[in-house]
Design an enzyme around this catalytic site. Structure first.
Site, PDB file in Angstrom:
ATOM      1  N   GLY A  76       8.084   0.934 -33.656  1.00  0.00           N
ATOM      2  CA  GLY A  76       7.360   2.095 -34.176  1.00  0.00           C
ATOM      3  C   GLY A  76       5.963   2.339 -33.647  1.00  0.00           C
ATOM      4  N   ASP A 115      22.466   6.244 -32.448  1.00  0.00           N
ATOM      5  CA  ASP A 115      22.610   5.970 -31.020  1.00  0.00           C
ATOM      6  C   ASP A 115      22.437   7.285 -30.274  1.00  0.00           C
ATOM      7  OD1 ASP A 115      23.378   5.428 -28.429  1.00  0.00           O
ATOM      8  OD2 ASP A 115      25.152   4.279 -28.975  1.00  0.00           O
ATOM      9  N   ASP A 139      11.120   5.760 -24.902  1.00  0.00           N
ATOM     10  CA  ASP A 139      10.800   4.401 -24.450  1.00  0.00           C
ATOM     11  C   ASP A 139      12.080   3.566 -24.513  1.00  0.00           C
ATOM     12  OD1 ASP A 139       9.051   2.477 -23.493  1.00  0.00           O
ATOM     13  OD2 ASP A 139       8.316   1.875 -25.468  1.00  0.00           O
ATOM     14  N   LYS A 179      10.663   6.180 -20.063  1.00  0.00           N
ATOM     15  CA  LYS A 179      10.631   4.902 -19.359  1.00  0.00           C
ATOM     16  C   LYS A 179      11.741   4.866 -18.311  1.00  0.00           C
ATOM     17  CE  LYS A 179      11.224   0.989 -21.854  1.00  0.00           C
ATOM     18  NZ  LYS A 179      10.110   0.084 -22.090  1.00  0.00           N
TER      19      LYS A 179
HETATM   20  C1  LIG Z   1      10.916  -0.948 -25.828  1.00  0.00           C
HETATM   21  S1  LIG Z   1      11.679  -0.558 -27.350  1.00  0.00           S
HETATM   22  C2  LIG Z   1      10.692   0.787 -27.924  1.00  0.00           C
HETATM   23  C3  LIG Z   1       9.325   0.428 -28.415  1.00  0.00           C
HETATM   24  C4  LIG Z   1       8.613   1.574 -29.102  1.00  0.00           C
HETATM   25  N1  LIG Z   1       8.238   2.629 -28.160  1.00  0.00           N
HETATM   26  C5  LIG Z   1       7.386   1.126 -29.829  1.00  0.00           C
HETATM   27  O1  LIG Z   1       6.280   1.537 -29.455  1.00  0.00           O
HETATM   28  O2  LIG Z   1       7.509   0.384 -30.818  1.00  0.00           O
HETATM   29  C6  LIG Z   1      13.154   0.235 -26.851  1.00  0.00           C
HETATM   30  C7  LIG Z   1      14.017   0.708 -27.992  1.00  0.00           C
HETATM   31  O3  LIG Z   1      15.038   1.554 -27.471  1.00  0.00           O
HETATM   32  C8  LIG Z   1      16.129   1.461 -28.367  1.00  0.00           C
HETATM   33  N2  LIG Z   1      17.330   2.021 -27.740  1.00  0.00           N
HETATM   34  C9  LIG Z   1      17.977   1.595 -26.627  1.00  0.00           C
HETATM   35  N3  LIG Z   1      19.079   2.340 -26.407  1.00  0.00           N
HETATM   36  C10 LIG Z   1      19.122   3.265 -27.391  1.00  0.00           C
HETATM   37  C11 LIG Z   1      20.037   4.314 -27.717  1.00  0.00           C
HETATM   38  N4  LIG Z   1      21.126   4.533 -26.984  1.00  0.00           N
HETATM   39  N5  LIG Z   1      19.792   5.085 -28.803  1.00  0.00           N
HETATM   40  C12 LIG Z   1      18.693   4.843 -29.570  1.00  0.00           C
HETATM   41  N6  LIG Z   1      17.796   3.859 -29.316  1.00  0.00           N
HETATM   42  C13 LIG Z   1      18.005   3.082 -28.242  1.00  0.00           C
HETATM   43  C14 LIG Z   1      16.210  -0.028 -28.648  1.00  0.00           C
HETATM   44  O4  LIG Z   1      16.945  -0.286 -29.830  1.00  0.00           O
HETATM   45  C15 LIG Z   1      14.729  -0.407 -28.755  1.00  0.00           C
HETATM   46  O5  LIG Z   1      14.291  -0.453 -30.084  1.00  0.00           O
END
Ligand SMILES: C[S@@+](CC[C@H](N)C(=O)[O-])C[C@H]1O[C@@H](n2cnc3c(N)ncnc32)[C@H](O)[C@@H]1O
Length: 228
Positions: A76, A115, A139, A179
């Site tokens: 978050g 998702d 991200d 990203k």
């Molecule tokens: C690097 S973290 C994000 C960190 C966030 N920007 C923060 O500042 O706290 C990447 C996130 O992307 C989510 N993610 C990856 N694939 C996803 C998808 N298909 N749908 C939704 N979320 C996804 C992961 O569950 C993870 O929590």
């Protein structure tokens, strides 16, 4: 305790017992990472918060009253920054966030565990938004398989889908930030973004680990978005 080259104390973690070498290295990196300490002190849920802060300070992406979509939001950090900068806590603007994982509530952020690659995700997000967005930011990082080619394609697939969604929901002059990883596999995506946005650039914030190929693509000045 030893000091690193900047004079900070360097914490070393012991292996042994149930701790594997990979978790020792991860823990050591976390304990010695200045951004992890800064995030904790500032009340941010992730060190990633500093990446968005830095990019926003430089490019002025988030402004009071804006509607923002945060894809892959957990835990978050980005949502916290977005809520603060658009003023959604004071009733200005809107922050809509999704993640595969649960995310404890953040004031001023409308969150759904979802998702993004599900067929109905764009529709659900659009309903949460209730209008068009000024900024779509992602991200998201796909889980890696260890097979380089497969991982690159998955990552690019995620960013391409996010870009297509952005083109559906952005207002004219809107912003897309996502990203990506340096791989060369995103050439087609960049070409497409250059057609749809006035300016497309790669950004590597200081808070992004220098030993990682992570970088961000920032596309500003969306050319579409006018109501038909
Ligand atoms: C690097 S973290 C994000 C960190 C966030 N920007 C923060 O500042 O706290 C990447 C996130 O992307 C989510 N993610 C990856 N694939 C996803 C998808 N298909 N749908 C939704 N979320 C996804 C992961 O569950 C993870 O929590």
């Amino acid at each position: 305790m030893a000091k690193d080259t900047t004079g900070r104390l360097h914490v070393q973690v012991k292996t042994g017992g149930k701790r594997k070498l990979s978790s020792k290295l991860w823990l050591e990196r976390q304990l010695n990472d200045p951004y992890v300490a800064k995030a904790k002190a500032a009340g941010y849920r992730s060190r990633a918060a500093f990446k968005l802060l830095e990019m926003d300070d430089k490019f002025r992406l988030l402004k009071p009253g804006m509607a923002v979509v945060d894809l892959g939001a957990a835990p978050g950090g980005w949502s916290q920054i977005a809520a603060k900068r658009v003023g959604s806590l004071e009733g200005k603007g809107k922050v809509v966030a999704i993640d595969l994982l649960e995310m404890p509530e953040i004031p001023g952020v409308d969150f759904a565990q979802l998702d993004f690659m599900d067929n109905d995700a764009p529709e659900k997000l659009t309903a949460m938004l209730g209008g068009k967005a000024d900024v779509v930011m992602s991200d998201m990082a796909a889980n890696t398989t260890g097979h380089r080619k497969t991982d690159q394609l998955r990552i690019v697939g995620l960013v391409e889908t996010a870009a297509a969604f952005a083109c559906d929901v952005l207002k004219p002059s809107g912003t897309f930030l996502a990203k990506t990883f340096q791989s060369g596999a995103d050439a087609e995506l960049l070409a497409q973004l250059k057609r749809d946005f006035a300016t497309v650039r790669h950004v590597k914030p200081a808070a992004s680990r220098q030993d990682s190929s992570e970088r961000y693509v920032l596309a500003t000045g969306f050319r579409g978005g006018a109501e038909e």
